[in-house]
Scaffold this active site. Structure first.
Site, PDB file in Angstrom:
ATOM      1  N   TYR A  95      44.367  27.467  30.697  1.00 12.02           N
ATOM      2  CA  TYR A  95      43.601  28.360  29.819  1.00 12.02           C
ATOM      3  C   TYR A  95      42.932  29.436  30.646  1.00 12.02           C
ATOM      4  CZ  TYR A  95      40.288  30.055  26.350  1.00 12.02           C
ATOM      5  OH  TYR A  95      39.570  30.856  25.498  1.00 12.02           O
ATOM      6  N   ASP A 155      42.087  31.315  38.996  1.00 12.37           N
ATOM      7  CA  ASP A 155      41.067  31.361  37.952  1.00 12.37           C
ATOM      8  C   ASP A 155      40.038  30.288  38.291  1.00 12.37           C
ATOM      9  OD1 ASP A 155      39.501  30.981  35.704  1.00 12.37           O
ATOM     10  OD2 ASP A 155      41.150  31.205  34.283  1.00 12.37           O
ATOM     11  N   LYS A 211      30.795  31.756  34.300  1.00 12.79           N
ATOM     12  CA  LYS A 211      29.909  30.598  34.204  1.00 12.79           C
ATOM     13  C   LYS A 211      28.814  30.601  35.268  1.00 12.79           C
ATOM     14  CE  LYS A 211      33.439  27.951  31.751  1.00 12.79           C
ATOM     15  NZ  LYS A 211      32.935  28.086  30.385  1.00 12.79           N
TER      16      LYS A 211
END
Length: 445
Positions: free
Chosen positions: A142, A234, A263
């Site tokens: 994802y 990522d 984040k």
């Protein structure tokens, strides 16, 4: 537990928000509880129920819900000076310098506003830098809500994974199974001259936490070097969570060309970033021909929070604490599943953890990984542990969502609401919290 107020709020939300939520993962069954406030390692819902929190905002909250004093002071100071300016500030320079000092792949940074925006920009950057169109991704990986990676299928048979994305986008994306050297090698043999980049999480962290088998990330590094493609990690989830300040790339000893962040790098505020070699990152406008811009990029409050967040970690025992508790929790869950659900697989590393409800396992668990799957070939569970996102998808996902998650919630433990999302230990958690959580696992399993 009483949930009357949450139920009433959800009823109202259904009238004004699609599905009653602003992110699909929050739509738990039969309805979500609404959080009123955070308190250290806990959240308190609208009905006053108190939960030990291992969701931690889906990863950003390294310190739990109470910011360290330097972070709180910086946020308050920058917020009081004015929300934003449409002009650069010193704090974004300081934050970029800190990241570049600590992360192996990073010489320059472009800050953006979300992990999705970071990966969208990284894909555009890879295509602009190489002059190629195709992107190799991992099946079930994802990378945010972007058209280039919301795909499914196999090489040669790829289609969008959601409505609203033209088939033409999927034609430029090649999904391969994570940890499958043979398939990705075949893809490069056929399409290597057209591949702009391999985009992968170093650890699949949105699909049950799947660790790389020994040598897999290095194999991707070698393939991309051989064919003139970029390797893009990522690290939106793993960044400053796995491997400390060096991130997962430092832990595994493989340096990508480009890294995306989100984040933790924003200290709990909306953020994203793209970092990498100067010659590549300088392709972004205005220095280069790849357009990238954003009104809120480098927002001073976010930059201050992120900088102080990481600086506090560098000056204190943050990673020693969270990683020790993470290991203690995984070891405890491993012992529990051995007695109550021997087919299940405990996964995770550093301060991340999850229990995957796998359906099969060895009769002898004596040589199994004791604190989360490490993908060791000598482990008796090696052939049963998830190696790909599809392996996690084949687990008992309905049992997790309909029974286990509900039972843990009723015992006052807040976990991510599906089989796939990672869970996190924070600096606010204590040994007593871990013991309480393990007792809940015993009951729920």
């Amino acid at each position: 537990m009483n949930h009357d107020e949450s139920r009433a709020l959800y009823d109202r939300a259904l009238s004004v928000m699609p599905g009653g939520v602003n992110s699909s993962v929050r739509a738990t069954r039969p309805y979500p509880f609404f959080v009123e406030r955070g308190d250290g390692a806990h959240v308190v819902d609208a009905d006053g129920n108190r939960y030990l929190d291992y969701v931690m905002g889906y990863g950003p909250l390294l310190y739990g819900h109470d910011m360290p004093d330097p972070v709180r002071s910086a946020v308050q100071s920058y917020a009081s000076d004015g929300p934003m300016y449409g002009a650069p500030t010193e704090i974004e320079v300081e934050h970029a310098e800190f990241v570049a000092r600590h992360v192996p792949s990073v010489e320059m940074v472009r800050f953006v506003n979300s992990g999705t925006e970071a990966t969208v920009s990284a894909v555009r950057l890879a295509r602009g830098y190489t002059g190629r169109d195709k992107i190799v991704v991992m099946q079930a990986g994802y990378h945010g809500a972007q058209e280039s990676t919301l795909v499914e299928g196999e090489p040669g048979d790829v289609h969008p994974s959601t409505r609203g994305i033209p088939q033409s986008f999927a034609e430029h994306t090649i999904p391969v199974p994570f940890n499958d050297r043979e398939t990705v090698t075949e893809v490069f043999e056929e399409h290597g001259d057209d591949v702009a980049a391999v985009l992968t999480e170093p650890v699949l962290a949105n699909k049950g936490i799947v660790a790389p088998v020994d040598g897999y990330l290095q194999h991707l590094r070698d393939l991309t070097d051989e064919h003139g493609s970029l390797l893009v990690f990522d690290e939106v989830i793993t960044g400053f969570r796995v491997g400390g300040l060096q991130c997962a790339q430092g832990k595994f000893g493989v340096t990508p060309d480009v890294t995306t962040f989100g984040k933790i790098i924003g200290g709990g505020f909306p953020v994203g970033a793209i970092g990498g070699k100067s010659e590549i990152i300088e392709q972004f406008s205005p220095a280069g021909p790849v357009f990238q811009s954003g009104t809120f990029s480098g927002h001073p409050v976010t930059m201050a929070a992120g900088y102080e967040y990481l600086k506090f970690a560098a000056e204190n025992d943050v990673y020693d604490h969270v990683n020790r508790l993470g290991e203690k929790l995984r070891r405890g869950i491993t012992d529990i599943v051995e007695d109550h659900a021997p087919s299940y697989t405990v996964v995770g590393t550093d301060s991340m953890f999850k229990t995957v409800f796998t359906r099969e396992g060895p009769s002898d668990r004596s040589e199994c990984c004791s604190a989360g799957c490490e993908q060791r070939e000598s482990c008796t569970r090696y052939d049963y542990c998830p190696k790909t996102g599809a392996d996690v998808g084949d687990a008992e996902t309905e049992r997790w969502e309909r029974i286990f998650w509900q039972e843990m919630k009723e015992q006052g433990v807040f976990l991510t609401a599906n089989q796939f999302e990672s869970q996190f230990v924070s600096y606010a958690h204590t040994d007593e919290d871990i013991e309480e959580t393990l007792e809940a696992y015993k009951t729920a399993l």
